[in-house]
Write an enzyme that holds these catalytic residues in place. Structure first.
Site, mmCIF file in Angstrom:
data_model
loop_
_atom_site.group_PDB
_atom_site.id
_atom_site.type_symbol
_atom_site.label_atom_id
_atom_site.label_comp_id
_atom_site.label_asym_id
_atom_site.label_seq_id
_atom_site.Cartn_x
_atom_site.Cartn_y
_atom_site.Cartn_z
ATOM 1 N N SER A 172 -77.288 28.069 -32.643
ATOM 2 C CA SER A 172 -77.324 28.240 -31.313
ATOM 3 C C SER A 172 -77.924 29.636 -30.982
ATOM 4 O O SER A 172 -78.185 30.769 -31.816
ATOM 5 C CB SER A 172 -76.685 28.069 -30.540
ATOM 6 O OG SER A 172 -76.446 28.362 -29.345
ATOM 7 N N TYR A 185 -67.924 28.240 -27.640
ATOM 8 C CA TYR A 185 -68.742 27.922 -28.207
ATOM 9 C C TYR A 185 -70.121 28.916 -29.185
ATOM 10 O O TYR A 185 -69.938 29.158 -29.808
ATOM 11 C CB TYR A 185 -69.840 27.433 -26.873
ATOM 12 C CG TYR A 185 -70.833 27.143 -27.012
ATOM 13 C CD1 TYR A 185 -71.044 25.082 -27.912
ATOM 14 C CD2 TYR A 185 -72.133 27.457 -27.353
ATOM 15 C CE1 TYR A 185 -72.375 25.107 -28.404
ATOM 16 C CE2 TYR A 185 -73.669 27.321 -27.506
ATOM 17 C CZ TYR A 185 -73.483 25.964 -27.894
ATOM 18 O OH TYR A 185 -74.914 25.278 -28.391
#
Length: 681
Positions: A558, A571
């Site tokens: 990400s 996350y």
């Protein structure tokens, strides 16, 4: 609007479908059928005799009008006058093109002469196991007489072609009472005045041969059981098959990567449990349709079923070296200066006593069909041995067909392979969103894909979308479980024979401020993505190293791996963990030819399972926008002002694995439409 087929062609298609639907009648893509009739010549306005015949390639059971070649009979029959003789009969194939009627249609096959020259309105040429059993029996001619009297005539072996067509035509003329013939070493041909009569004659020939073999044959044609070679129990058999699969794929793929198929049917296991199997396997297959797909003979492990795994692996590697040397010698014995180059010396069929059969091909369908053909060959051997002894055509004749210039021309006409052809992929979290898009892109690029997801229903639906069992398989897996990951890879090995490309995509997103993030949130986030990616990569690397074919491991990380955003500590920290796994594994696995790369998407809202599961609402709240406009919001903060979709991430996976970036490893590719704060430094 598609024109209605000629009534004779429509009738022919219906007959072909019925015959091709029953594997007792012919093997997949084997045999051909024809019908003769009249139609108006658009040039002269006169009735013209035509023949509709299954063209080169295709399968009787699924034949369409486009798979028929349509030829003018007057021109086809006139070829007999200019036929230059058996030494130059291959020239006649090109002449068939000058007999074609109208536009479109399939290319005429090598068997066109058989159909056109035989004086019958309808002709079937088929490859039934029962018929080939008689055709390959040492005293097949006498057995044919015993089984059929003068109703079916024996035709000695001759390679398919124009001369065989002339031979069968002459035999039919000389035997007006006959309904068909047994073609030595090859198959059957039957005929009739109507389509119904032709089909009945074909079935009569096939069923009579079946009954004859059953009533006349001995009980154990392959001999007594060979101690230690009996089938292992089902679970043990499958476990051993999965353990051997990477080594076997390395053996089958030494020349070029192959996809595998596993079969442990009763016919295979019984054959390998009998003391006659080494002798019979060494004789190889006979019917041209068989050995063109299975090679002249299989590789057979000559150890008992329960031999130690290490011993079996070592012996398989020895046998592979011997197989390659013997295949090269076979080529050298028969090749002429005009022969096509050797195409590869690895086996297409590998037989493991007590376990089963692995078959290999350029794709899953080719591998599966090769296995089906070898089961046909086992059935043929059983039938021939039950009433006589199995005697396939001579090795020199096999070579003439395997390295036939006409076969080579057929191979040259095939489309170039896609970039990922022969590659086997596993994608985690592929039941939706980015993973689903990646699975679709990989299949479009030529790979076969295992769709791995916790949601079994979603995984199965995606696998079906991708084209079913010849393109994809579905497995249910929780990536936090070592046992489930091992089982998923075992299923991959059983479905396709190996694994070359793994995408770590499974994940969840927990969006909370630091003070609201619980230890359980942290552990769950890391268990699924950091720990899960590690476990998946470890199992993938083990198999890839055993295969010795290199490989690709891709992490869907990400932009958050390098960008410090608010309220997502669990996350983002996990994504940073995944990003560093890419670097660590790239450094460690490079010596094995395994490339490890990452992709850093951002703002993939549409189609995302993560965003639909609540992450979208939380991120929208953080940024103060409506949830349905979150994608637009993310797009506006990028340099390109474009929304990122799952397909864009999938394209990046293809770019990294499709063959152009062969010297790239340890790379992270941003797919975020340009987030300057996430530029890699």
């Amino acid at each position: 609007m598609t024109a209605e087929p000629h009534p004779q062609a429509a009738e022919l298609l219906e007959r072909s479908h019925r015959l091709g639907a029953d594997p007792r009648n012919t093997n997949y893509a084997g045999g051909n059928t024809s019908a003769k009739g009249t139609a108006t010549d658009p040039v002269t306005g006169q009735d013209t005799e035509l023949m509709w015949v299954k063209g080169s390639g295709g399968d009787l059971g699924t034949l369409t009008g486009g798979g028929l070649a349509v030829l003018r009979l007057d021109r086809l029959r006139a070829l007999a006058v200019v036929y230059p003789g058996v030494e130059r009969e291959d020239e006649m194939v090109a002449a068939f093109d000058y007999c074609l009627h109208g536009k479109g249609g399939a290319a005429p096959s090598i068997d066109t002469a058989m159909h056109g020259l035989v004086d019958a309105a309808h002709v079937d040429h088929l490859h039934p196991d029962s018929g080939i059993a008689l055709a390959t029996a040492a005293d097949g001619e006498a057995l044919t007489k015993e089984a059929f009297g003068d109703l079916v005539v024996w035709v000695p072996w001759r390679r398919p072609g124009f001369q065989l067509g002339l031979d069968i035509a002459a035999i039919k003329t000389a035997n007006p009472q006959a309904i068909g013939c047994i073609l030595g070493g090859h198959g059957i041909t039957a005929w009739g005045a109507t389509s119904e009569e032709c089909e009945q004659n074909s079935l009569r020939l096939i069923r009579t041969a079946e009954t004859f073999l059953q009533q006349r044959g001995k009980a154990e044609p392959f001999g007594p059981l060979l101690p230690g070679y009996e089938a292992l129990p089902t679970r043990e058999r499958r476990t051993r098959a999965a353990a051997l699969a990477p080594v076997l794929r390395a053996i089958a793929s030494a020349d070029r990567p192959q996809v595998g198929h596993f079969t442990d049917s009763g016919a295979v296991l019984d054959f390998l449990a009998r003391d006659g199997h080494p002798r019979l396997a060494a004789l190889g297959t006979s019917c041209p349709d068989h050995f063109l797909r299975t090679k002249v003979r299989p590789l057979v492990l000559d150890l008992p079923a329960a031999a130690p795994l290490e011993e079996a692996v070592a012996r398989l590697k020895e046998l592979h070296a011997e197989y390659r040397a013997e295949y090269r010698a076979y080529y050298d014995r028969h090749a002429t200066p005009d022969s096509p180059a050797l195409r590869g010396a690895d086996p297409a069929i590998i037989l493991i006593p007590g376990v089963g059969m692995f078959s290999y091909g350029k794709d899953k369908q080719t591998a599966r069909v090769a296995g089906e053909f070898y089961v046909n060959a086992i059935n043929v051997m059983r039938g021939a041995e039950s009433v006589s002894s199995y005697k396939p055509i001579e090795e020199s004749e096999k070579f003439r067909i395997e390295y036939w210039e006409l076969e080579e021309a057929k191979l040259r006409r095939m489309p170039a392979p896609k970039p990922l052809a022969g590659r086997i992929a596993l994608v985690t979290g592929a039941g939706s969103g980015i993973g689903k898009a990646i699975a679709h892109r990989l299949v479009a690029g030529g790979a076969v894909v295992v769709v791995a997801d916790m949601n079994a229903e979603n995984a199965a639906a995606v696998a079906e979308e991708l084209g079913g069992a010849d393109k994809a398989a579905a497995v249910t897996v929780d990536v936090t479980s070592e046992e489930q990951i091992a089982a998923a890879f075992d299923e991959t090995l059983m479905a396709f024979g190996g694994v070359d490309l793994v995408v770590n995509n499974a994940g969840i997103s927990i969006s909370k401020p630091l003070l609201e993030t619980t230890a359980r949130d942290w552990d769950l986030q890391h268990d699924i993505m950091a720990r899960g990616s590690f476990l998946v990569s470890r199992e993938a690397a083990r198999i890839m190293i055993e295969q010795s074919l290199g490989g690709d491991i891709i992490y869907i990380a990400s932009k958050n791996a390098v960008f410090a955003g608010p309220n997502n500590i669990a996350y983002s920290a996990t994504k940073a963990d995944q990003a560093h796994q890419v670097r660590l594994l790239a450094a460690e696995l490079g010596e094995h030819g395994i490339r490890v790369n990452g992709i850093n998407p951002d703002g993939v809202v549409r189609g995302s399972g993560i965003f639909a599961a609540g992450w979208g609402a939380k991120r929208a709240a953080v940024y103060g926008v409506e949830e349905e406009k979150l994608g637009e919001f993310y797009a506006q903060r990028t340099l390109l002002k474009r929304e990122v979709l799952p397909e864009h991430v999938a394209n990046a996976v293809f770019a990294l694995t499709g063959g152009d970036l062969t010297h790239t490893t340890g790379l992270h590719v941003p797919v975020d439409a340009g987030v300057a704060a996430a530029f890699l430094r």
